[in-house]
Design a protein around this motif. Sequence first.
Motif, PDB file in Angstrom:
ATOM      1  N   GLY A 232     -42.709  26.291  33.629  1.00 46.34           N
ATOM      2  CA  GLY A 232     -42.785  25.805  35.004  1.00 46.34           C
ATOM      3  C   GLY A 232     -44.140  25.923  35.660  1.00 46.34           C
ATOM      4  O   GLY A 232     -44.254  25.776  36.883  1.00 46.34           O
ATOM      5  N   GLU A 233     -45.188  26.169  34.873  1.00 50.26           N
ATOM      6  CA  GLU A 233     -46.520  26.343  35.441  1.00 50.26           C
ATOM      7  C   GLU A 233     -47.245  25.024  35.703  1.00 50.26           C
ATOM      8  O   GLU A 233     -48.373  25.031  36.202  1.00 50.26           O
ATOM      9  CB  GLU A 233     -47.371  27.213  34.509  1.00 50.26           C
ATOM     10  N   CYS A 234     -46.639  23.898  35.335  1.00 54.76           N
ATOM     11  CA  CYS A 234     -47.238  22.575  35.589  1.00 54.76           C
ATOM     12  C   CYS A 234     -46.236  21.758  36.403  1.00 54.76           C
ATOM     13  O   CYS A 234     -45.641  20.797  35.886  1.00 54.76           O
ATOM     14  CB  CYS A 234     -47.576  21.873  34.280  1.00 54.76           C
ATOM     15  N   PRO A 235     -46.009  22.111  37.662  1.00 55.04           N
ATOM     16  CA  PRO A 235     -44.913  21.523  38.436  1.00 55.04           C
ATOM     17  C   PRO A 235     -45.040  20.026  38.685  1.00 55.04           C
ATOM     18  O   PRO A 235     -44.031  19.357  38.935  1.00 55.04           O
ATOM     19  CB  PRO A 235     -44.962  22.304  39.754  1.00 55.04           C
ATOM     20  N   ASN A 236     -46.271  19.479  38.638  1.00 57.05           N
ATOM     21  CA  ASN A 236     -46.464  18.064  38.951  1.00 57.05           C
ATOM     22  C   ASN A 236     -46.551  17.175  37.715  1.00 57.05           C
ATOM     23  O   ASN A 236     -46.521  15.946  37.838  1.00 57.05           O
ATOM     24  CB  ASN A 236     -47.746  17.882  39.773  1.00 57.05           C
ATOM     25  N   LEU A 237     -46.692  17.754  36.547  1.00 54.84           N
ATOM     26  CA  LEU A 237     -46.973  16.975  35.342  1.00 54.84           C
ATOM     27  C   LEU A 237     -45.843  15.999  35.023  1.00 54.84           C
ATOM     28  O   LEU A 237     -44.689  16.397  34.886  1.00 54.84           O
ATOM     29  CB  LEU A 237     -47.209  17.900  34.148  1.00 54.84           C
ATOM     30  N   GLN A 238     -46.205  14.719  34.907  1.00 54.93           N
ATOM     31  CA  GLN A 238     -45.253  13.668  34.554  1.00 54.93           C
ATOM     32  C   GLN A 238     -45.580  13.028  33.206  1.00 54.93           C
ATOM     33  O   GLN A 238     -44.688  12.539  32.517  1.00 54.93           O
ATOM     34  CB  GLN A 238     -45.242  12.583  35.638  1.00 54.93           C
ATOM     35  N   TYR A 239     -46.872  13.018  32.855  1.00 55.03           N
ATOM     36  CA  TYR A 239     -47.254  12.381  31.584  1.00 55.03           C
ATOM     37  C   TYR A 239     -48.494  13.059  31.019  1.00 55.03           C
ATOM     38  O   TYR A 239     -49.457  13.332  31.730  1.00 55.03           O
ATOM     39  CB  TYR A 239     -47.535  10.892  31.783  1.00 55.03           C
ATOM     40  N   LEU A 240     -48.414  13.320  29.707  1.00 55.40           N
ATOM     41  CA  LEU A 240     -49.517  13.943  28.987  1.00 55.40           C
ATOM     42  C   LEU A 240     -49.747  13.162  27.698  1.00 55.40           C
ATOM     43  O   LEU A 240     -48.794  12.814  26.991  1.00 55.40           O
ATOM     44  CB  LEU A 240     -49.171  15.398  28.653  1.00 55.40           C
ATOM     45  N   SER A 241     -50.994  12.861  27.406  1.00 57.62           N
ATOM     46  CA  SER A 241     -51.344  12.212  26.140  1.00 57.62           C
ATOM     47  C   SER A 241     -52.686  12.763  25.688  1.00 57.62           C
ATOM     48  O   SER A 241     -53.701  12.558  26.361  1.00 57.62           O
ATOM     49  CB  SER A 241     -51.419  10.691  26.296  1.00 57.62           C
ATOM     50  N   ILE A 242     -52.681  13.470  24.572  1.00 62.43           N
ATOM     51  CA  ILE A 242     -53.912  14.070  24.060  1.00 62.43           C
ATOM     52  C   ILE A 242     -54.060  13.717  22.582  1.00 62.43           C
ATOM     53  O   ILE A 242     -53.191  14.044  21.758  1.00 62.43           O
ATOM     54  CB  ILE A 242     -53.909  15.600  24.237  1.00 62.43           C
ATOM     55  N   LYS A 243     -55.155  13.032  22.273  1.00 59.45           N
ATOM     56  CA  LYS A 243     -55.474  12.689  20.886  1.00 59.45           C
ATOM     57  C   LYS A 243     -56.522  13.663  20.366  1.00 59.45           C
ATOM     58  O   LYS A 243     -57.615  13.754  20.913  1.00 59.45           O
ATOM     59  CB  LYS A 243     -55.999  11.264  20.783  1.00 59.45           C
ATOM     60  N   SER A 244     -56.159  14.376  19.304  1.00 58.17           N
ATOM     61  CA  SER A 244     -57.066  15.368  18.738  1.00 58.17           C
ATOM     62  C   SER A 244     -56.914  15.405  17.220  1.00 58.17           C
ATOM     63  O   SER A 244     -55.824  15.712  16.710  1.00 58.17           O
ATOM     64  CB  SER A 244     -56.785  16.759  19.325  1.00 58.17           C
ATOM     65  N   ASN A 245     -57.999  15.098  16.515  1.00 62.43           N
ATOM     66  CA  ASN A 245     -57.970  15.152  15.054  1.00 62.43           C
ATOM     67  C   ASN A 245     -57.857  16.580  14.548  1.00 62.43           C
ATOM     68  O   ASN A 245     -57.639  16.810  13.356  1.00 62.43           O
ATOM     69  CB  ASN A 245     -59.226  14.488  14.470  1.00 62.43           C
ATOM     70  N   THR A 246     -58.011  17.556  15.433  1.00 64.10           N
ATOM     71  CA  THR A 246     -57.894  18.962  15.059  1.00 64.10           C
ATOM     72  C   THR A 246     -56.432  19.389  14.936  1.00 64.10           C
ATOM     73  O   THR A 246     -56.135  20.406  14.299  1.00 64.10           O
ATOM     74  CB  THR A 246     -58.624  19.846  16.097  1.00 64.10           C
ATOM     75  N   LEU A 247     -55.521  18.623  15.533  1.00 61.95           N
ATOM     76  CA  LEU A 247     -54.103  18.944  15.421  1.00 61.95           C
ATOM     77  C   LEU A 247     -53.623  18.690  13.987  1.00 61.95           C
ATOM     78  O   LEU A 247     -53.977  17.684  13.371  1.00 61.95           O
ATOM     79  CB  LEU A 247     -53.286  18.093  16.395  1.00 61.95           C
TER      80      LEU A 247
END
Length: 327
Positions: free
Chosen positions: A250-265
């Motif tokens: 619950g520490e990101c109360p406003n977050l609706q959309y996240l998209s992160i592209k990382s070749n390290t994953l």
Amino acid sequence: MNQHRPFTIFFLPAVALRHVFQFLNPIELFEISQCSRKATNIISRTIRFEMSIESSSGSMVFNNYSFMAIGRKNRQAEYPPTGIRVFDGNTESADVCYLSENELLIYWDCPYIGFKTVLSHLTHLFNSTTSHLGLTNMSMPPAICLSIVESIRSRQTVIDSLVICSTTMSVEDISRIVNRLKVIEYLEIYQDPPRDLNISFTSKSVYITFSSWITLKHLNSMKHCTVIRLRESTLTDEDMTSFLESWNSGECPNLQYLSIKSNTLSKNFTVFGLPSLQDEVNKQWFEKRICGISPIIYCPVEYKRDDGVVAKIHFDKKDRDIQLMVM
């Protein structure tokens, strides 16, 4: 015989002129202001427009009426000058041409100086605040960019949206610009800085194309954001797990959309104890309108937090793109 005599508008008292000027559009008001100092003074004390600035096109837009400062060498034959107008306290003059009823072209020997001059002139004429600033002219000198920001900063501390895309500005320039103006809606940075940027993320939406400099510390500073989009990231499995667990608690109360592209994953990245972040059985897609964009998430798995919040999560093994959309 009745004779039609011209009506001299400037014989009207200032109170009446203020009423008349409120019915004119920005280009008409600009033209009227060229007639006399009296008109200029009344307009600047009566009219207040919001302005959108886009340096790539040299445009300043007020209520869909555009003033565009461009270089004379870019002038096309079908748009010859039709007159001369004065700017910046009548100390500068330039050729002008009407591209349409809503668009005025202003020709300058140096488009960067012209852009700065016209911007200064119109800001004072219309007593303007700026809602959007696009520093997207790839070759505009940093000194011009910074002077524009300082001019805006002298009139306001908050701006709706800011876009930066430049090959000439340093890390220090970008940090100074972002930190001088509090961006509340959209922040977009198309930049590949050689080292970390020391900036504050205050906007609802953040989009960074070259985000290799973004660390977990930066990402955690975006916990108030509604939309986070990062490209060419170097965030690791541990970084993403830490951030997503923060969202889960619950520490990101406003977050609706996240998209992160990382070749390290890693190719088998997952979170929340889920066996996979891709639904190969029910190949559905979901779309949602958020902060002016309509992101789509394909073949996600559903996850429900303890507080009842439901999200769709997907990880693309090929693109190494982790997406989360709160439903």
